[in-house]
Design an enzyme around this catalytic site. Sequence first.
Site, PDB file in Angstrom:
ATOM      1  N   ASP A  79       0.819  -1.096  -0.004  1.00  0.00           N
ATOM      2  CA  ASP A  79       0.077   0.107   0.013  1.00  0.00           C
ATOM      3  C   ASP A  79       0.869   1.342   0.088  1.00  0.00           C
ATOM      4  OD1 ASP A  79      -2.274   1.633   0.309  1.00  0.00           O
ATOM      5  OD2 ASP A  79      -2.336   1.657   2.604  1.00  0.00           O
ATOM      6  N   GLU A  82      -0.925  -1.373  -4.984  1.00  0.00           N
ATOM      7  CA  GLU A  82      -2.303  -0.653  -5.233  1.00  0.00           C
ATOM      8  C   GLU A  82      -1.980   0.442  -5.990  1.00  0.00           C
ATOM      9  OE1 GLU A  82      -5.942  -0.125  -2.547  1.00  0.00           O
ATOM     10  OE2 GLU A  82      -4.559   1.241  -1.961  1.00  0.00           O
ATOM     11  N   ASP A 115      -2.578   0.546   7.175  1.00  0.00           N
ATOM     12  CA  ASP A 115      -1.815   0.396   5.904  1.00  0.00           C
ATOM     13  C   ASP A 115      -1.297  -1.117   5.679  1.00  0.00           C
ATOM     14  OD1 ASP A 115      -1.157   3.468   5.561  1.00  0.00           O
ATOM     15  OD2 ASP A 115      -0.905   3.214   7.692  1.00  0.00           O
TER      16      ASP A 115
END
Length: 164
Positions: A7, A68, A141
């Site tokens: 992330d 991502e 996260d």
Amino acid sequence: MRILGIDPGYAIIGFGIVDKDERGGFTHIHSGAINTPKEESVPVRLAMLDEALVKLIKEYKPNCIAVEELFFNTNITTGIKVAQARGVILLAAIKHCGLLYEYTPLQVKMALTGTGTAEKKQVQYMVKAILGLKTEPKPDDAADALAVAICHGNTAEYKQRVLN
């Protein structure tokens, strides 16, 4: 298959490592966050991120890395810094692993919950359930990074079945 999910961020970069077995089950290997100190300059923080990420890749030897894609908010200054950090992440992934996949937040939500409008708590709940964890991974996260890894595991399996 060992998957490292990431992330992206600038101050906090979430990571999650999962193994996926032949029957489609996932096992949580390791997760957490890479933190860069706000008192450091941008180049130093990016170098710290690279060093920490390369160490993770070398230690856990993922077969592939799933990242991502960025979702820009209204703060363009933060967005630029996150984009710079994401560039470091992509470069480290390609140089030290070779297999890199990218997923939008919508794809991640769909893969875990079946809907692209899922709330963060729903995704975290599914990460906990899929990995058989007693509590939701922290920080958020790390949970997001595990969700990206699971998304890839499910998507890669689907792609393999379609191709065969």
